[in-house]
Design a protein around this motif. Structure first.
Motif, PDB file in Angstrom:
ATOM      1  N   LEU A   1       0.823  -1.217   0.000  1.00  6.74           N
ATOM      2  CA  LEU A   1       0.000   0.000   0.000  1.00  6.74           C
ATOM      3  C   LEU A   1       0.856   1.267   0.000  1.00  6.74           C
ATOM      4  CD1 LEU A   1      -2.821  -1.235   2.399  1.00  6.74           C
ATOM      5  CD2 LEU A   1      -3.034  -0.753  -0.043  1.00  6.74           C
ATOM      6  N   ASN A   2       2.136   1.110   0.172  1.00 10.29           N
ATOM      7  CA  ASN A   2       3.037   2.261   0.050  1.00 10.29           C
ATOM      8  C   ASN A   2       3.854   2.205  -1.230  1.00 10.29           C
ATOM      9  OD1 ASN A   2       2.988   4.149   2.450  1.00 10.29           O
ATOM     10  ND2 ASN A   2       2.839   2.129   3.398  1.00 10.29           N
ATOM     11  N   HIS A   3       3.516   1.254  -2.107  1.00 12.85           N
ATOM     12  CA  HIS A   3       4.279   1.131  -3.353  1.00 12.85           C
ATOM     13  C   HIS A   3       3.683   2.079  -4.398  1.00 12.85           C
ATOM     14  CE1 HIS A   3       6.219  -0.498  -6.862  1.00 12.85           C
ATOM     15  NE2 HIS A   3       7.002  -1.229  -6.076  1.00 12.85           N
ATOM     16  N   PRO A   4       4.533   2.816  -5.116  1.00  9.96           N
ATOM     17  CA  PRO A   4       3.995   3.793  -6.090  1.00  9.96           C
ATOM     18  C   PRO A   4       3.160   3.164  -7.196  1.00  9.96           C
ATOM     19  CG  PRO A   4       6.427   3.694  -6.161  1.00  9.96           C
ATOM     20  CD  PRO A   4       5.989   2.870  -4.997  1.00  9.96           C
ATOM     21  N   ALA A   5       3.344   1.873  -7.480  1.00 10.71           N
ATOM     22  CA  ALA A   5       2.595   1.257  -8.588  1.00 10.71           C
ATOM     23  C   ALA A   5       1.117   1.041  -8.263  1.00 10.71           C
ATOM     24  CB  ALA A   5       3.231  -0.083  -8.963  1.00 10.71           C
ATOM     25  N   ILE A   6       0.750   1.108  -6.973  1.00 10.16           N
ATOM     26  CA  ILE A   6      -0.649   0.807  -6.620  1.00 10.16           C
ATOM     27  C   ILE A   6      -1.566   1.988  -6.968  1.00 10.16           C
ATOM     28  CG2 ILE A   6      -2.229   0.295  -4.698  1.00 10.16           C
ATOM     29  CD1 ILE A   6      -0.464  -2.070  -5.480  1.00 10.16           C
ATOM     30  N   ALA A   7      -2.658   1.650  -7.670  1.00  8.88           N
ATOM     31  CA  ALA A   7      -3.612   2.685  -8.081  1.00  8.88           C
ATOM     32  C   ALA A   7      -4.802   2.752  -7.146  1.00  8.88           C
ATOM     33  CB  ALA A   7      -4.100   2.388  -9.496  1.00  8.88           C
ATOM     34  N   CYS A   8      -5.290   1.597  -6.688  1.00  7.03           N
ATOM     35  CA  CYS A   8      -6.436   1.588  -5.767  1.00  7.03           C
ATOM     36  C   CYS A   8      -6.493   0.258  -5.038  1.00  7.03           C
ATOM     37  CB  CYS A   8      -7.745   1.864  -6.507  1.00  7.03           C
ATOM     38  SG  CYS A   8      -8.269   0.538  -7.591  1.00  7.03           S
ATOM     39  N   PHE A   9      -7.337   0.209  -4.017  1.00  7.06           N
ATOM     40  CA  PHE A   9      -7.398  -0.943  -3.110  1.00  7.06           C
ATOM     41  C   PHE A   9      -8.845  -1.433  -3.039  1.00  7.06           C
ATOM     42  CE2 PHE A   9      -6.501  -1.992   1.723  1.00  7.06           C
ATOM     43  CZ  PHE A   9      -6.680  -3.341   1.453  1.00  7.06           C
ATOM     44  N   ILE A  10      -9.093  -2.633  -3.567  1.00  5.14           N
ATOM     45  CA  ILE A  10     -10.413  -3.251  -3.379  1.00  5.14           C
ATOM     46  C   ILE A  10     -10.350  -3.989  -2.045  1.00  5.14           C
ATOM     47  CG2 ILE A  10     -12.132  -4.874  -4.273  1.00  5.14           C
ATOM     48  CD1 ILE A  10     -11.212  -4.337  -7.065  1.00  5.14           C
ATOM     49  N   THR A  11     -11.133  -3.527  -1.071  1.00  7.89           N
ATOM     50  CA  THR A  11     -10.964  -3.994   0.310  1.00  7.89           C
ATOM     51  C   THR A  11     -12.280  -4.406   0.946  1.00  7.89           C
ATOM     52  OG1 THR A  11     -10.316  -3.285   2.539  1.00  7.89           O
ATOM     53  CG2 THR A  11     -11.064  -1.556   1.073  1.00  7.89           C
ATOM     54  N   HIS A  12     -12.176  -5.306   1.940  1.00  9.13           N
ATOM     55  CA  HIS A  12     -13.351  -5.708   2.723  1.00  9.13           C
ATOM     56  C   HIS A  12     -13.662  -4.666   3.796  1.00  9.13           C
ATOM     57  CE1 HIS A  12     -10.121  -6.626   5.428  1.00  9.13           C
ATOM     58  NE2 HIS A  12     -10.876  -7.223   6.308  1.00  9.13           N
ATOM     59  N   CYS A  13     -12.820  -3.620   3.908  1.00 11.20           N
ATOM     60  CA  CYS A  13     -13.031  -2.534   4.871  1.00 11.20           C
ATOM     61  C   CYS A  13     -12.764  -2.954   6.321  1.00 11.20           C
ATOM     62  CB  CYS A  13     -14.422  -1.915   4.755  1.00 11.20           C
ATOM     63  SG  CYS A  13     -14.780  -1.262   3.136  1.00 11.20           S
ATOM     64  N   GLY A  14     -11.884  -3.921   6.526  1.00 16.90           N
ATOM     65  CA  GLY A  14     -11.385  -4.174   7.890  1.00 16.90           C
ATOM     66  C   GLY A  14     -10.616  -2.930   8.335  1.00 16.90           C
ATOM     67  N   TRP A  15     -10.695  -2.615   9.603  1.00 19.08           N
ATOM     68  CA  TRP A  15     -10.154  -1.332  10.061  1.00 19.08           C
ATOM     69  C   TRP A  15      -8.641  -1.226   9.844  1.00 19.08           C
ATOM     70  CZ3 TRP A  15     -12.080   3.195  10.566  1.00 19.08           C
ATOM     71  CH2 TRP A  15     -11.377   4.190  11.265  1.00 19.08           C
ATOM     72  N   ASN A  16      -7.921  -2.326  10.092  1.00 19.74           N
ATOM     73  CA  ASN A  16      -6.461  -2.246   9.906  1.00 19.74           C
ATOM     74  C   ASN A  16      -6.125  -1.979   8.447  1.00 19.74           C
ATOM     75  OD1 ASN A  16      -5.456  -3.030  12.654  1.00 19.74           O
ATOM     76  ND2 ASN A  16      -6.758  -4.780  12.191  1.00 19.74           N
ATOM     77  N   SER A  17      -6.818  -2.642   7.546  1.00 20.78           N
ATOM     78  CA  SER A  17      -6.565  -2.419   6.124  1.00 20.78           C
ATOM     79  C   SER A  17      -6.859  -0.966   5.761  1.00 20.78           C
ATOM     80  CB  SER A  17      -7.440  -3.340   5.269  1.00 20.78           C
ATOM     81  OG  SER A  17      -7.026  -4.670   5.437  1.00 20.78           O
ATOM     82  N   ILE A  18      -7.901  -0.408   6.348  1.00 21.83           N
ATOM     83  CA  ILE A  18      -8.255   0.975   6.037  1.00 21.83           C
ATOM     84  C   ILE A  18      -7.164   1.922   6.522  1.00 21.83           C
ATOM     85  CG2 ILE A  18      -9.865   2.845   6.573  1.00 21.83           C
ATOM     86  CD1 ILE A  18     -12.067   0.849   6.445  1.00 21.83           C
ATOM     87  N   ILE A  19      -6.732   1.731   7.760  1.00 19.29           N
ATOM     88  CA  ILE A  19      -5.681   2.613   8.294  1.00 19.29           C
ATOM     89  C   ILE A  19      -4.433   2.506   7.410  1.00 19.29           C
ATOM     90  CG2 ILE A  19      -4.096   2.895  10.262  1.00 19.29           C
ATOM     91  CD1 ILE A  19      -6.783   4.058  10.880  1.00 19.29           C
ATOM     92  N   GLU A  20      -4.113   1.280   7.000  1.00 18.37           N
ATOM     93  CA  GLU A  20      -2.921   1.091   6.164  1.00 18.37           C
ATOM     94  C   GLU A  20      -3.107   1.755   4.796  1.00 18.37           C
ATOM     95  OE1 GLU A  20      -2.176  -3.130   8.475  1.00 18.37           O
ATOM     96  OE2 GLU A  20      -2.643  -3.189   6.338  1.00 18.37           O
ATOM     97  N   GLY A  21      -4.307   1.641   4.234  1.00 21.93           N
ATOM     98  CA  GLY A  21      -4.573   2.265   2.935  1.00 21.93           C
ATOM     99  C   GLY A  21      -4.551   3.786   3.035  1.00 21.93           C
ATOM    100  N   VAL A  22      -5.135   4.315   4.115  1.00 26.40           N
ATOM    101  CA  VAL A  22      -5.126   5.774   4.321  1.00 26.40           C
ATOM    102  C   VAL A  22      -3.677   6.263   4.419  1.00 26.40           C
ATOM    103  CG1 VAL A  22      -5.625   7.571   6.043  1.00 26.40           C
ATOM    104  CG2 VAL A  22      -7.418   5.968   5.369  1.00 26.40           C
ATOM    105  N   CYS A  23      -2.849   5.517   5.148  1.00 25.01           N
ATOM    106  CA  CYS A  23      -1.448   5.937   5.309  1.00 25.01           C
ATOM    107  C   CYS A  23      -0.656   5.790   4.013  1.00 25.01           C
ATOM    108  CB  CYS A  23      -0.767   5.139   6.421  1.00 25.01           C
ATOM    109  SG  CYS A  23      -1.395   5.593   8.032  1.00 25.01           S
ATOM    110  N   GLY A  24      -1.177   5.011   3.068  1.00 30.04           N
ATOM    111  CA  GLY A  24      -0.533   4.922   1.760  1.00 30.04           C
ATOM    112  C   GLY A  24      -1.092   5.964   0.790  1.00 30.04           C
ATOM    113  N   GLY A  25      -2.117   6.692   1.195  1.00 33.17           N
ATOM    114  CA  GLY A  25      -2.736   7.697   0.308  1.00 33.17           C
ATOM    115  C   GLY A  25      -3.462   7.052  -0.862  1.00 33.17           C
ATOM    116  N   ILE A  26      -4.008   5.845  -0.637  1.00 31.42           N
ATOM    117  CA  ILE A  26      -4.613   5.057  -1.733  1.00 31.42           C
ATOM    118  C   ILE A  26      -6.138   5.205  -1.718  1.00 31.42           C
ATOM    119  CG2 ILE A  26      -4.867   2.691  -2.633  1.00 31.42           C
ATOM    120  CD1 ILE A  26      -1.998   3.525  -2.596  1.00 31.42           C
ATOM    121  N   PRO A  27      -6.765   5.433  -2.890  1.00 26.39           N
ATOM    122  CA  PRO A  27      -8.236   5.422  -2.932  1.00 26.39           C
ATOM    123  C   PRO A  27      -8.785   3.987  -2.821  1.00 26.39           C
ATOM    124  CG  PRO A  27      -7.290   6.249  -5.010  1.00 26.39           C
ATOM    125  CD  PRO A  27      -6.157   5.771  -4.178  1.00 26.39           C
ATOM    126  N   PHE A  28      -9.993   3.889  -2.277  1.00 25.60           N
ATOM    127  CA  PHE A  28     -10.558   2.560  -1.970  1.00 25.60           C
ATOM    128  C   PHE A  28     -11.777   2.228  -2.842  1.00 25.60           C
ATOM    129  CE2 PHE A  28      -8.838   4.243   2.013  1.00 25.60           C
ATOM    130  CZ  PHE A  28      -8.158   3.168   2.557  1.00 25.60           C
TER     131      PHE A  28
END
Ligand code: UDX
Length: 448
Positions: A335-362
């Motif tokens: 989630l901190n790799h520049p190649a990632i464009a977006c995150f299809i997620t189940h919305c578990g809280w840890n995944s969300i915090i990690e995605g937010v810290c990567g600046g990734i849209p969900f």
């Protein structure tokens, strides 16, 4: 007084163990002594993490009361077994540690505070009896914790049934000031059954013995929920280290090299955490939907094993030629790799915090429990993502997946907000940031 000695005890699933382990590292970095309690079953699965962190954190074990072949994804069964078998053993363990305290150390090695996650509120009763301080580290959003705290009020107002926790009628409510509107059918306990609801009512009572309710969140992410009770303390985002996570599956790091070969913001990352199970029909739609994207994808498909019910059979039409499928990902790095464009997620809280810290849209695909509220924060409050809609049969169809990925990646406002939210969130851990201050406050409280 010298630095406190914390006994940290997570409920034994990854979504709880990871934040408590990360918080333990933060405390250890501040000079506190940490003993981390895991189940004997998980000790075997976490050997490399224990070796890695052993110099900083002392690991101790207790049995979970289940047989080796028992299904540990059956949460009500695990909760009951822990509650029936562990309290006496925990009591004895703390007494043993404190009685064996080396006289030369004075009281330095005595456990002074117990930190637990949810579902094991009884552990705070044990600490209370022993005269030891206690705190809760809630591994999900402050809003979901506030929702459990609100159960008596929801019953009094006739919004939910007191026996089952289910809504008395279909309606939208606002659980807290500033929280998004939600369908009462999506209250976190509604998807988990009556027994789980009754357990949570009881557990939340015991959790009140915790003087602080620490949440892996920030005052920018959930200002309304955090303002509700003085005992709420935001200590997030718990993202300090890449190597400090426990994982029950072997991380496949080959995907990092694979990502290096892709241009910035080109890859769709798909992962549903450690518990959610994608049923066969839905699995087929997802596989074909990913094939339809004109983007590469990185998809985590957890391996089947004797202790879970995962059944991954790919449909015949699936090519997967643009994608990479792995059994378990080094998710924070991804989630901190520049190649990632977006995150299809189940919305578990840890995944969300990690995605937010990567600046990734969900792209949000909630399965159960708090994941529906979390989705509302992403889509309606922070506005850093879109929801995937089910068809009339409850399936998310391949066309919907393709359409929403295109919409999301074409939306520059969402991308800009994601970057802004990242900055706001990670700043909390800078010197003088709100979470840094709160952690100091917590340690000082435990010292007294
Ligand atoms: C559970 C609940 O399901 C969730 O609703 C609640 O918010 C937290 O507790 P889980 O479903 O496992 O957790 O999801 P999540 O909270 O996202 O935690 C998963 C963890 O596993 C994350 O830290 C993530 O980085 C990690 N992970 C996931 C990996 O390291 N690799 C992977 O391939 C997938």
């Amino acid at each position: 007084m010298s630095y406190p000695h914390f006994l940290v005890m997570p409920y034994p699933i990854l979504g709880h163990m990871n934040p408590l382990l990360q918080f333990s590292q933060v405390l250890a970095n501040h000079g506190c002594k940490i003993t981390f309690l895991i189940t004997e079953f998980n000790q075997k699965r976490m050997k490399s993490e224990i070796d890695h962190l052993g110099a900083q954190i002392k690991f101790v074990t207790l049995p979970d009361g289940l047989d080796p072949e028992d299904d540990r994804s059956d949460q009500p069964k695990v909760i009951l077994s822990l509650r029936n078998t562990m309290p006496t053993k925990l009591h004895r363990l703390i007494q043993d540690i404190n009685n064996n305290n080396n006289a030369l150390d004075g009281d330095n090695n005595k456990i002074t505070c117990l930190v637990v996650s949810k579902n094991i509120g009884w552990a705070l009763e044990v600490a209370h009896k022993l005269g030891i301080k206690g705190a809760l580290l809630w591994p999900a959003s402050a809003t979901s914790l506030a929702s459990f705290e609100s159960i008596p009020r929801l019953i009094d107002e006739g919004i939910i049934d007191s026996e089952t926790g289910l809504p008395t009628r279909k309606q939208e409510i606002q659980l807290l000031p500033n929280s998004p509107m939600m369908d009462t059918a999506n209250l976190p306990w509604c998807s988990l059954g009556k027994n789980f609801f009754l357990h949570m009512v009881e557990d939340t009572q015991s959790l009140k013995l915790g003087e602080w309710w620490l949440c892996n969140t920030t005052c920018d992410l959930e200002p309304g929920a955090l303002a509700m009770w003085p005992r709420f303390l935001s200590i997030g985002p718990l993202m300090q280290s890449d190597t400090n996570k426990s994982s029950f599956w072997r991380e496949d790091t080959t995907c990092l090299h694979w990502l290096d070969q892709h241009p910035p913001q080109s890859v769709v990352y798909v992962s549903f955490g450690s518990l959610a199970i994608v049923e066969p029909n839905q699995f087929n739609e997802l596989a074909i939907g990913l094939d339809l994207l004109n983007k590469p994808f990185l998809w985590v498909v957890r391996p089947s094993n004797e202790n879970n019910k995962v059944n991954n059979t790919y449909p015949n039409e699936f090519h997967g030629s643009k994608g990479k499928i792995i059994g378990w990902a080094p998710q924070k790095k991804i989630l901190n790799h520049p190649a990632i464009a977006c995150f299809i997620t189940h919305c578990g809280w840890n995944s969300i915090i990690e995605g937010v810290c990567g600046g990734i849209p969900f792209l949000c695909w909630p399965f159960f429990s708090d994941q529906f509220i979390n989705k509302s924060y992403i889509c309606d409050v922070w506005k850093v993502g879109l929801g995937l809609d089910q068809d009339e049969n409850g399936l998310i169809m391949k066309g919907e997946i393709r359409k929403k990925v295109e919409q999301l990646l074409g939306n520059e406002d969402i991308k800009a907000r994601s970057v802004k939210l990242k900055e706001l969130t990670v700043n909390n851990f800078d010197e003088g940031g709100q979470s840094s201050q709160n952690i100091e406050k917590f340690i000082n409280w435990a010292k007294d």
